[in-house]
Design an enzyme around this catalytic site. Structure first.
Site, PDB file in Angstrom:
ATOM      1  N   CYS A   1       9.896   0.721  -4.585  1.00 31.11           N
ATOM      2  CA  CYS A   1      11.398   0.832  -4.203  1.00 31.11           C
ATOM      3  C   CYS A   1      12.389   1.225  -5.118  1.00 31.11           C
ATOM      4  O   CYS A   1      13.361   1.925  -4.741  1.00 31.11           O
ATOM      5  CB  CYS A   1      11.593  -0.780  -3.697  1.00 31.11           C
ATOM      6  SG  CYS A   1      10.951  -1.847  -4.894  1.00 31.11           S
TER       7      CYS A   1
ATOM      8  N   HIS B   1      17.336  -5.603  -5.208  1.00 34.84           N
ATOM      9  CA  HIS B   1      17.583  -5.199  -6.576  1.00 34.84           C
ATOM     10  C   HIS B   1      19.114  -4.590  -6.707  1.00 34.84           C
ATOM     11  O   HIS B   1      19.633  -4.193  -5.658  1.00 34.84           O
ATOM     12  CB  HIS B   1      16.824  -4.095  -6.950  1.00 34.84           C
ATOM     13  CG  HIS B   1      15.316  -4.227  -6.876  1.00 34.84           C
ATOM     14  ND1 HIS B   1      14.626  -5.302  -7.337  1.00 34.84           N
ATOM     15  CD2 HIS B   1      14.265  -3.631  -6.184  1.00 34.84           C
ATOM     16  CE1 HIS B   1      13.332  -5.171  -7.313  1.00 34.84           C
ATOM     17  NE2 HIS B   1      13.023  -3.985  -6.497  1.00 34.84           N
TER      18      HIS B   1
HETATM   19  P1  NAD Z   1       2.255  -8.149   0.308  1.00 34.82           P
HETATM   20  O1  NAD Z   1       1.494  -9.189  -0.816  1.00 34.82           O
HETATM   21  O2  NAD Z   1       3.340  -8.690   0.931  1.00 34.82           O
HETATM   22  O3  NAD Z   1       1.259  -7.707   1.299  1.00 34.82           O
HETATM   23  C1  NAD Z   1      -0.271  -7.056   0.987  1.00 34.82           C
HETATM   24  C2  NAD Z   1      -1.011  -7.513   2.026  1.00 34.82           C
HETATM   25  O4  NAD Z   1      -2.508  -7.108   1.820  1.00 34.82           O
HETATM   26  C3  NAD Z   1      -1.285  -8.971   2.132  1.00 34.82           C
HETATM   27  O5  NAD Z   1      -1.180  -9.240   3.720  1.00 34.82           O
HETATM   28  C4  NAD Z   1      -2.605  -9.170   1.661  1.00 34.82           C
HETATM   29  O6  NAD Z   1      -3.212 -10.512   2.486  1.00 34.82           O
HETATM   30  C5  NAD Z   1      -3.340  -7.849   2.256  1.00 34.82           C
HETATM   31  N1  NAD Z   1      -4.436  -7.594   1.496  1.00 34.82           N
HETATM   32  C6  NAD Z   1      -4.879  -8.213   0.145  1.00 34.82           C
HETATM   33  N2  NAD Z   1      -6.109  -7.692  -0.242  1.00 34.82           N
HETATM   34  C7  NAD Z   1      -6.490  -6.574   0.633  1.00 34.82           C
HETATM   35  C8  NAD Z   1      -7.574  -5.775   0.986  1.00 34.82           C
HETATM   36  N3  NAD Z   1      -8.583  -5.651  -0.004  1.00 34.82           N
HETATM   37  N4  NAD Z   1      -7.583  -5.171   2.095  1.00 34.82           N
HETATM   38  C9  NAD Z   1      -6.639  -5.221   3.061  1.00 34.82           C
HETATM   39  N5  NAD Z   1      -5.514  -6.051   2.857  1.00 34.82           N
HETATM   40  C10 NAD Z   1      -5.464  -6.736   1.860  1.00 34.82           C
HETATM   41  O7  NAD Z   1       2.508  -7.025  -0.494  1.00 34.82           O
HETATM   42  P2  NAD Z   1       3.614  -5.957  -0.576  1.00 34.82           P
HETATM   43  O8  NAD Z   1       4.842  -6.473  -1.038  1.00 34.82           O
HETATM   44  O9  NAD Z   1       3.771  -5.405   0.952  1.00 34.82           O
HETATM   45  O10 NAD Z   1       3.373  -4.798  -1.447  1.00 34.82           O
HETATM   46  C11 NAD Z   1       2.230  -4.006  -1.202  1.00 34.82           C
HETATM   47  C12 NAD Z   1       2.389  -2.629  -1.871  1.00 34.82           C
HETATM   48  O11 NAD Z   1       3.737  -2.012  -1.678  1.00 34.82           O
HETATM   49  C13 NAD Z   1       2.287  -2.743  -3.300  1.00 34.82           C
HETATM   50  O12 NAD Z   1       1.613  -1.598  -3.809  1.00 34.82           O
HETATM   51  C14 NAD Z   1       3.660  -2.875  -3.972  1.00 34.82           C
HETATM   52  O13 NAD Z   1       4.026  -2.670  -5.236  1.00 34.82           O
HETATM   53  C15 NAD Z   1       4.394  -1.879  -2.848  1.00 34.82           C
HETATM   54  N6  NAD Z   1       5.717  -2.074  -2.839  1.00 34.82           N
HETATM   55  C16 NAD Z   1       6.203  -3.470  -2.502  1.00 34.82           C
HETATM   56  C17 NAD Z   1       7.860  -3.455  -2.552  1.00 34.82           C
HETATM   57  C18 NAD Z   1       8.270  -5.085  -2.373  1.00 34.82           C
HETATM   58  O14 NAD Z   1       9.295  -5.222  -2.770  1.00 34.82           O
HETATM   59  N7  NAD Z   1       7.696  -5.856  -1.535  1.00 34.82           N
HETATM   60  C19 NAD Z   1       8.553  -2.480  -2.468  1.00 34.82           C
HETATM   61  C20 NAD Z   1       7.865  -1.332  -2.677  1.00 34.82           C
HETATM   62  C21 NAD Z   1       6.515  -1.284  -2.719  1.00 34.82           C
END
Ligand code: NAD
Length: 334
Positions: free
Chosen positions: A137, A217
């Site tokens: 992000c 942020h």
């Molecule tokens: P999150 O924890 O909200 O969602 C992740 C999901 O994946 C959850 O539902 C979890 O149960 C599931 N999960 C866990 N292990 C798994 C597996 N082995 N197989 C399938 N599903 C599985 O996380 P998020 O915030 O959505 O982040 C996901 C990615 O996006 C990360 O790389 C993070 O760094 C990136 N990201 C997050 C944000 C943010 O602010 N939330 C912003 C940009 C990028």
């Protein structure tokens, strides 16, 4: 398209893809039948079990499961992996075993993909590529500002201080809850090198802090440009960017809280702000030094980028057409 990992980013990617005229969500894979699983089913997304042994848990919760995640991966033309940091890299072997191209998220190390991606900055680099990482992000927010500045004026050096939210609204184990943390304490932070995955030759130093907030942020940006410019010209340039919202003076939007209220009042799904939100009044120039403040909605700014990455990888349309289509059907642009 299949979504593996249906959390904060995954559920938004699914809805954004579902809204596009040239894409279809063939399934979402989840580890557990929680509230998001129930909502996914209500939205009509076929459900797959990310951990096959847990299939009975879904049935017990009244959720029909189409199959295990590898069946979804086999059926999909492309998978968007939205699992937590580090899990995406572990999943890569699954995608490779089915010859299914995949997009990873910014929490993964850059080497998980052949290309790190931002639609505005390097769409063509992802053309025809099988494994792509959509950058984080913060990197997305910085890239959207740096790309037009480089093209228009040339950039000598970027210095950015990132005031980062402690966690997303649902992340109740994150923090701080009453502190202001230099984070990471070492300077420069890792964010600058991540921006270099998009602009390899850019001189950039970043500093990070974490604060007790979940909303957005906020970046304090100083860019030394190669040309003399005026604040008015920079403002005009940023206003012409579809994924940058220059907040007009007079709206009374003096922080991230009011920005989120603004998004909710406007009926944005989940109160999402897909655009960088730059305070117009903050755009200032001293000689060749540009300064500004921008707010970045961490949960949603990468969503249009994931949609464009799909089009770049499948070589369906060019950058301009993809970005316009994504924005039109998602509703990007204030
Ligand atoms: P999150 O924890 O909200 O969602 C992740 C999901 O994946 C959850 O539902 C979890 O149960 C599931 N999960 C866990 N292990 C798994 C597996 N082995 N197989 C399938 N599903 C599985 O996380 P998020 O915030 O959505 O982040 C996901 C990615 O996006 C990360 O790389 C993070 O760094 C990136 N990201 C997050 C944000 C943010 O602010 N939330 C912003 C940009 C990028």
């Amino acid at each position: 398209m299949g979504v593996n990992g249906y959390g904060t980013i995954g559920k938004r990617v699914a809805d954004a893809v579902d809204a596009q005229p040239d894409m279809e969500v063939i399934g979402v894979a989840k580890t557990q039948p929680n509230f998001e699983a129930h909502t996914a089913v209500k939205r009509g997304y076929p459900m797959y079990a990310a951990i096959p042994e847990r299939m009975p848990l879904f049935s017990e919760a009244g959720i029909d499961v189409e199959g295990a995640v590898d069946e979804m991966v086999a059926d999909a033309d492309i998978v968007v992996d939205c699992t937590p940091s580090g899990i995406g890299a572990e999943n890569k072997a699954l995608y490779e075993s089915h010859d299914t191209p995949a997009i990873f998220q910014g929490g993964e190390d850059a080497d998980v993909g052949e290309v790190s991606f931002n639609a505005r900055a390097n769409y063509d680099d992802a053309r025809g590529v099988d494994y792509v990482r959509t950058v984080s992000c913060n990197t997305t927010g910085l890239s959207r500002i740096i790309a037009p500045l480089r093209e228009e004026y040339g950039v000598e050096k970027v210095r950015a201080t990132l005031v980062r939210r402690g966690g997303d609204p649902g992340q109740n184990s994150r923090g701080p809850i009453n502190d202001i943390l230099p984070n990471p304490i070492s300077i420069p932070s890792h964010h600058g090198p991540d921006v270099n995955t998009i602009f390899p030759d850019l001189a950039i130093d970043t500093l990070g802090l974490k604060v007790p907030a979940t909303l957005m942020h906020v970046h304090s940006l100083n860019v030394t440009l190669e040309d003399d410019v005026t604040a008015a010209h920079v403002r005009q340039l940023l206003e012409s960017e579809s994924r940058v919202y220059v907040i007009p003076e007079g709206l009374g939007i003096d922080g991230a809280g009011k920005l989120k209220d603004f998004a909710l009042d406007a009926g944005r799904p989940r109160g999402d702000l897909w655009e960088n939100c730059v305070w117009g009044e903050s755009i200032a120039v001293e000689g060749r030094d540009l300064y500004l403040f921008q707010a970045i909605h961490q949960e949603s700014d990468v969503i249009p980028e994931n949609v464009d990455a799909i089009r770049a990888m499948t070589e369906s349309v060019d950058q301009a057409e993809s970005m316009v289509t994504t924005d039109d059907y998602l509703g990007v642009g204030i």
